[in-house]
Motif scaffolding. Structure first.
Motif, short mmCIF file in Angstrom:
data_model
loop_
_atom_site.label_atom_id
_atom_site.label_comp_id
_atom_site.label_asym_id
_atom_site.label_seq_id
_atom_site.Cartn_x
_atom_site.Cartn_y
_atom_site.Cartn_z
N ILE A 201 0.84 -1.20 0.00
CA ILE A 201 0.00 0.00 0.00
C ILE A 201 0.88 1.26 0.00
O ILE A 201 0.46 2.31 0.47
CB ILE A 201 -0.99 0.02 1.18
N ASP A 202 2.08 1.11 -0.54
CA ASP A 202 2.93 2.28 -0.73
C ASP A 202 2.41 3.08 -1.92
O ASP A 202 1.53 2.64 -2.67
CB ASP A 202 4.38 1.84 -0.95
N GLU A 203 3.00 4.26 -2.12
CA GLU A 203 2.49 5.18 -3.14
C GLU A 203 2.48 4.56 -4.54
O GLU A 203 1.48 4.65 -5.26
CB GLU A 203 3.33 6.45 -3.14
N SER A 204 3.57 3.92 -4.92
CA SER A 204 3.63 3.36 -6.28
C SER A 204 2.64 2.21 -6.46
O SER A 204 2.05 2.05 -7.53
CB SER A 204 5.05 2.90 -6.60
N SER A 205 2.44 1.41 -5.40
CA SER A 205 1.48 0.30 -5.49
C SER A 205 0.06 0.83 -5.65
O SER A 205 -0.74 0.27 -6.42
CB SER A 205 1.58 -0.59 -4.25
N LEU A 206 -0.27 1.90 -4.93
CA LEU A 206 -1.62 2.46 -5.05
C LEU A 206 -1.84 3.05 -6.44
O LEU A 206 -2.95 2.98 -6.99
CB LEU A 206 -1.84 3.52 -3.97
N VAL A 207 -0.81 3.65 -7.01
CA VAL A 207 -0.93 4.14 -8.39
C VAL A 207 -1.20 2.98 -9.33
O VAL A 207 -2.08 3.05 -10.21
CB VAL A 207 0.35 4.90 -8.81
N ASP A 208 -0.47 1.88 -9.16
CA ASP A 208 -0.70 0.70 -10.00
C ASP A 208 -2.12 0.16 -9.81
O ASP A 208 -2.80 -0.20 -10.78
CB ASP A 208 0.31 -0.40 -9.66
N ALA A 209 -2.58 0.12 -8.56
CA ALA A 209 -3.92 -0.40 -8.28
C ALA A 209 -5.00 0.48 -8.91
O ALA A 209 -6.04 -0.02 -9.34
CB ALA A 209 -4.13 -0.50 -6.77
N SER A 210 -4.75 1.79 -8.98
CA SER A 210 -5.74 2.70 -9.54
C SER A 210 -5.98 2.44 -11.03
O SER A 210 -7.01 2.83 -11.57
CB SER A 210 -5.31 4.16 -9.34
N ARG A 211 -5.03 1.76 -11.69
CA ARG A 211 -5.20 1.43 -13.10
C ARG A 211 -6.27 0.34 -13.29
O ARG A 211 -6.85 0.22 -14.36
CB ARG A 211 -3.88 0.99 -13.72
N LEU A 212 -6.50 -0.45 -12.23
CA LEU A 212 -7.61 -1.40 -12.27
C LEU A 212 -8.94 -0.72 -12.00
O LEU A 212 -9.95 -1.06 -12.59
CB LEU A 212 -7.40 -2.51 -11.23
N GLY A 213 -8.95 0.21 -11.06
CA GLY A 213 -10.18 0.90 -10.70
C GLY A 213 -9.89 2.00 -9.69
O GLY A 213 -9.05 1.83 -8.81
N ALA A 214 -10.60 3.12 -9.82
CA ALA A 214 -10.30 4.30 -9.01
C ALA A 214 -10.56 4.09 -7.52
O ALA A 214 -9.94 4.75 -6.68
CB ALA A 214 -11.10 5.50 -9.51
N ASP A 215 -11.48 3.17 -7.16
CA ASP A 215 -11.80 2.94 -5.75
C ASP A 215 -10.87 1.91 -5.10
O ASP A 215 -10.89 1.75 -3.88
CB ASP A 215 -13.24 2.47 -5.60
N ILE A 216 -10.10 1.19 -5.91
CA ILE A 216 -9.30 0.09 -5.36
C ILE A 216 -8.23 0.58 -4.38
O ILE A 216 -8.05 -0.03 -3.32
CB ILE A 216 -8.71 -0.76 -6.49
N PRO A 217 -7.52 1.68 -4.65
CA PRO A 217 -6.52 2.13 -3.67
C PRO A 217 -7.13 2.38 -2.28
O PRO A 217 -6.56 1.93 -1.28
CB PRO A 217 -5.96 3.40 -4.30
N PHE A 218 -8.27 3.07 -2.22
CA PHE A 218 -8.87 3.27 -0.90
C PHE A 218 -9.24 1.94 -0.26
O PHE A 218 -9.01 1.72 0.94
CB PHE A 218 -10.12 4.16 -0.95
N CYS A 219 -9.84 1.04 -1.02
CA CYS A 219 -10.25 -0.25 -0.47
C CYS A 219 -9.07 -1.05 0.05
O CYS A 219 -9.20 -1.85 0.98
CB CYS A 219 -11.04 -1.04 -1.51
N MET A 220 -7.89 -0.84 -0.53
CA MET A 220 -6.69 -1.52 -0.04
C MET A 220 -6.24 -0.95 1.30
O MET A 220 -5.72 -1.68 2.15
CB MET A 220 -5.56 -1.39 -1.06
N VAL A 221 -6.43 0.36 1.49
CA VAL A 221 -6.03 1.00 2.75
C VAL A 221 -7.12 0.85 3.79
O VAL A 221 -6.88 0.45 4.93
CB VAL A 221 -5.70 2.49 2.49
#
Length: 250
Positions: free
Chosen positions: A110-130
């Protein structure tokens, strides 16, 4: 077998702040995780997707499913049964939180670069990961955790669905309006699904105050326990759920 909970996401407020050069919409939102959750059962010994539960109808079981795409992102092969208790098309991040649970299980950080990568799947996914409570900005990849606030929430889930891309297109077509309430996407969602207005008016009449649209819809919500006033909307096909915010989604 591995069993994971995937908690629903609720957008308490959503301001549309612009559009990037690549066409992605920029937001400034407050999001929280809810007790309401899907359950994912993972069997690493085989592959494929299955779905059951009250909102399993219409869930794709091919490579278009966000769970399948998340498995590919973490280079894992497994069979996943998704027990759906979060409606799809309801603005509660059902597909996104399922994908986020798989990414976390697969070792995604859930570091910054991982959340950017996750956002490419869907915009809500980074929040759901955190999870928990956070201010969310950018296209969803900027997640700033906030202190937990215990809230009781009444969700009114009508028998409707709004596709998020359609709501964003309608927002563009309307000229990028800002809302009078906490959700700038509400006017666009009402264009995509005009029957939402009937539900908003009926909820307002029963509860004595207007509800807020969850993200792009179609779920409406009111803070506090109001199932006593809203329970008869079940006769119109709605599901009325009282839930609480949670401090952590994991």
């Amino acid at each position: 077998m591995i069993e994971l909970r995937a908690h629903a996401k609720l957008t308490l407020s959503l301001a549309m702040t612009g559009i990037r050069d690549d066409g992605f919409h920029l937001i400034d939102a407050e999001m929280v995780s809810l007790e309401l959750h899907d359950v994912l059962t993972i069997d690493p010994a085989r592959s494929g997707l299955a779905a059951d539960g009250p909102f399993s109808d219409g869930v794709p079981l091919d490579d278009s499913n966000l769970v399948a795409r998340a498995l590919a992102m973490v280079a894992r092969d497994a069979h996943v049964t998704i027990s759906k208790h979060i409606p799809h098309g309801g603005g509660l991040g059902g597909g996104s939180t399922d994908a986020a649970a798989v990414l976390r299980w697969g070792g995604f950080g859930i570091d910054e670069s991982s959340l950017v990568d996750a956002s490419r799947l869907g915009a809500d996914i980074p929040f759901c990961m955190v999870g928990g409570r956070a201010r969310v900005a950018g296209i969803g990849e900027v997640v700033e955790p906030l202190p937990h606030v215990d809230r009781e929430i009444t969700l009114i889930i009508p028998p409707l669905a709004v596709r998020t891309p359609a709501a964003y297109r309608a927002w563009d077509d309307l000229g990028g309006p800002t809302g009078d309430g906490p959700n700038d996407l509400e006017a666009a969602a009402l264009v995509v699904e005009p029957r939402l207005q009937w539900w908003r008016d009926e909820i307002t009449a029963r509860a004595g105050r207007p509800p807020t649209l969850a993200g792009s819809g179609a779920t409406w919500f009111i803070e506090g326990r109001r199932d006593d006033a809203l329970g008869d909307l079940v006769d119109e096909g709605a599901r009325v759920v009282v839930t609480r915010t949670v401090a952590s989604a994991f």
